[in-house]
Design an enzyme around this catalytic site. Structure first.
Site, PDB file in Angstrom:
ATOM      1  N   GLY A  14       0.833  -1.207   0.000  1.00 43.56           N
ATOM      2  CA  GLY A  14       0.000   0.000   0.000  1.00 43.56           C
ATOM      3  C   GLY A  14       0.866   1.255   0.000  1.00 43.56           C
ATOM      4  N   ARG A  75       0.833  -5.099  -5.776  1.00 40.85           N
ATOM      5  CA  ARG A  75       1.049  -6.315  -4.982  1.00 40.85           C
ATOM      6  C   ARG A  75       1.263  -7.425  -6.012  1.00 40.85           C
ATOM      7  NH1 ARG A  75      -0.622  -4.356   0.158  1.00 40.85           N
ATOM      8  NH2 ARG A  75      -2.419  -2.985   0.117  1.00 40.85           N
ATOM      9  N   ASP A 106       5.700  -5.112   5.727  1.00 38.65           N
ATOM     10  CA  ASP A 106       6.369  -6.397   5.996  1.00 38.65           C
ATOM     11  C   ASP A 106       6.440  -7.303   4.755  1.00 38.65           C
ATOM     12  OD1 ASP A 106       3.660  -6.836   6.092  1.00 38.65           O
ATOM     13  OD2 ASP A 106       3.657  -7.882   8.019  1.00 38.65           O
ATOM     14  N   THR A 128       4.393   2.594   5.485  1.00 42.45           N
ATOM     15  CA  THR A 128       2.994   2.159   5.570  1.00 42.45           C
ATOM     16  C   THR A 128       2.295   3.041   6.585  1.00 42.45           C
ATOM     17  OG1 THR A 128       1.497   0.453   6.433  1.00 42.45           O
ATOM     18  CG2 THR A 128       3.767   0.294   7.138  1.00 42.45           C
ATOM     19  N   ASP A 130       0.096   2.119   8.510  1.00 42.99           N
ATOM     20  CA  ASP A 130      -0.403   1.303   9.632  1.00 42.99           C
ATOM     21  C   ASP A 130       0.447   1.370  10.901  1.00 42.99           C
ATOM     22  OD1 ASP A 130      -2.296   0.528   7.798  1.00 42.99           O
ATOM     23  OD2 ASP A 130      -1.317  -1.371   7.326  1.00 42.99           O
ATOM     24  N   ASP A 132       2.613  -0.722  11.676  1.00 42.66           N
ATOM     25  CA  ASP A 132       2.570  -2.099  12.198  1.00 42.66           C
ATOM     26  C   ASP A 132       3.886  -2.850  11.973  1.00 42.66           C
ATOM     27  OD1 ASP A 132       2.387  -2.283   9.454  1.00 42.66           O
ATOM     28  OD2 ASP A 132       0.837  -3.827   9.453  1.00 42.66           O
ATOM     29  N   ARG A 174      -4.900  -2.129   9.312  1.00 43.92           N
ATOM     30  CA  ARG A 174      -4.869  -3.591   9.206  1.00 43.92           C
ATOM     31  C   ARG A 174      -5.144  -4.204  10.580  1.00 43.92           C
ATOM     32  NH1 ARG A 174      -3.086  -6.181   4.464  1.00 43.92           N
ATOM     33  NH2 ARG A 174      -2.162  -4.325   3.561  1.00 43.92           N
TER      34      ARG A 174
HETATM   35  O1  F6P Z   1      -1.378  -1.378   4.669  1.00 45.29           O
HETATM   36  C1  F6P Z   1      -2.004  -0.197   4.351  1.00 45.29           C
HETATM   37  C2  F6P Z   1      -3.488  -0.399   4.194  1.00 45.29           C
HETATM   38  O2  F6P Z   1      -4.056   0.844   3.856  1.00 45.29           O
HETATM   39  C3  F6P Z   1      -4.196  -1.007   5.405  1.00 45.29           C
HETATM   40  O3  F6P Z   1      -4.467  -0.072   6.405  1.00 45.29           O
HETATM   41  C4  F6P Z   1      -5.431  -1.582   4.764  1.00 45.29           C
HETATM   42  O4  F6P Z   1      -5.899  -2.676   5.493  1.00 45.29           O
HETATM   43  C5  F6P Z   1      -4.926  -2.023   3.417  1.00 45.29           C
HETATM   44  O5  F6P Z   1      -3.743  -1.299   3.147  1.00 45.29           O
HETATM   45  C6  F6P Z   1      -5.899  -1.787   2.284  1.00 45.29           C
HETATM   46  O6  F6P Z   1      -5.366  -2.385   1.162  1.00 45.29           O
HETATM   47  P1  F6P Z   1      -5.824  -2.074  -0.331  1.00 45.29           P
HETATM   48  O7  F6P Z   1      -5.216  -0.775  -0.721  1.00 45.29           O
HETATM   49  O8  F6P Z   1      -5.268  -3.213  -1.108  1.00 45.29           O
HETATM   50  O9  F6P Z   1      -7.316  -1.997  -0.316  1.00 45.29           O
END
Ligand code: F6P
Length: 354
Positions: A14, A75, A106, A128, A130, A132, A174
């Site tokens: 992300g 991804r 990660d 990120t 998050d 995390d 997340r």
């Molecule tokens: O890891 C960053 C994040 O924004 C998280 O907070 C969330 O769960 C996820 O990515 C959303 O992913 P996507 O952009 O694939 O919908």
């Protein structure tokens, strides 16, 4: 590393505000030191496909203030397989890339380990929203995302106050409740509901009923997305039926991931980008840059991933057995300190709101 000539840089997973500042720092410092820089577009998938262009100083001009990532991100399922990693390493050799700075979460770091094992030294930078990543106090993007959440919730508060409502707001993160906890303090929320610390909903309901009798009109409850996709609606129903206070639910979703990075994120990203280049050209690899206190330090990526797993309660016994006891003690301390800090913030929220 005497024959080191070209550094690659990519963003993966992300996007997060501040990634551009990191790309700029990597590029500018590497150029200053006499290396060439190759921008790898669309993350590891772009690397596999050879989506790579040389970056000059002007290519990274006027991006420090921009959200998202100028290198784009993706991804990649292909990169999760051995053949994909081999293709990526081959592409690095084809483009003369001697080492790569990988910016992301990660998953990005696991990719950096694989690519290093395939012969291309990598250094990771935690990017990120998050927060995390267990090994660092702060990830790039976290501060901006929190500031965005605060701005948005302040707006909700205006309308909630006018209508005497409760607003339940789901924020990203997340499995991690960091965004929820800190923004709860900043917006004066009644409570933060996160996965890491159980919430006593009866207690929250009682507090809200008492506060309403005392004249409080608007109530904010911040929940973390880690509570599950239906939790926000369910909690709204519970709060409304038990307190009799009209309640609305809002999911902020990706809106909190965009926008111009805060000063904090620009500085952190710049520091980490520079440190990553220094380490890479000095022959370091498989490391992740971390903020600890006021210092930027580096940690072995494998260790950093183990800290992450420990923090997320997914470390297996077999993995634990691979970690020397003194190192495991240090890792447990990092995780315990983070958990204690979260409990402290939760305590503050409970004691000073309403
Ligand atoms: O890891 C960053 C994040 O924004 C998280 O907070 C969330 O769960 C996820 O990515 C959303 O992913 P996507 O952009 O694939 O919908």
């Amino acid at each position: 590393m005497s024959n080191f000539k070209r550094i690659g840089v990519l963003t993966s997973g992300g996007d997060a505000p501040g990634m551009n500042a990191a790309i700029r720092a990597v590029t500018r410092l590497a150029l200053y030191k006499g290396f060439e820089v190759m921008g790898i577009y669309n993350g590891y998938q772009g690397l596999i496909e050879g989506d790579i262009k040389k970056l000059g100083a002007r290519d990274v001009a006027y991006i420090i203030n921009r959200g998202g990532t100028m290198l784009y991100t993706a991804r990649s399922n292909e990169f999760c397989k051995k053949e994909g990693v081999e293709k990526a390493a081959e592409m690095c050799r084809k483009f003369g890339i001697d080492g790569v700075v990988t910016i992301g979460g990660d998953g990005t770091f696991r990719g950096a380990v694989d690519l290093t094992d395939a012969g291309i030294p990598c250094i990771g930078i935690p990017g990120t929203i998050d927060n995390d990543i267990g090994s660092t106090d702060m990830t790039i993007g976290f501060d901006t995302a929190m500031n965005t959440v605060v701005q948005l919730v302040d707006r909700l508060r205006d309308t909630g106050e006018s209508h005497a409502r409760c607003n339940i707001v789901e924020v990203m993160g997340r499995e991690a409740g960091d965004i929820a906890l800190q923004t709860s303090i900043a917006v004066g929320a009644v409570t933060a509901v996160i996965k890491e610390i159980p919430t006593d909903i009866d207690h929250v309901v009682d507090k809200m009923i008492d506060a309403r009798k005392d004249g409080k009109r608007n109530f904010i409850i911040i929940i973390s997305e880690g509570m599950g996709p239906d939790y926000g609606e369910e909690l709204s129903n519970i709060i409304e039926s038990r307190t009799k206070i009209e309640t609305r639910f809002a999911r902020l979703a990706h809106i909190q991931r965009g926008g111009s990075p805060s000063l904090r994120d620009r500085v952190l990203a710049t520091q980490m980008g520079c440190a990553a280049v220094e380490n890479l050209v000095n022959g370091q690899m498989k490391q992740v840059m971390c903020l600890r206190g006021n210092s930027i330090i580096s940690m072995d990526i494998y260790d950093a991933l183990m800290v992450d797993k420990l923090m997320k309660n997914i470390l297996t016994n077999e993995e634990e057995d691979t970690i020397p006891p003194n190192k495991f003690y240090e890792m447990k301390k990092i995780v315990a300190d983070k958990q204690a800090y979260k409990q402290y913030l939760d305590y503050i929220i409970d004691h000073i709101t309403l």
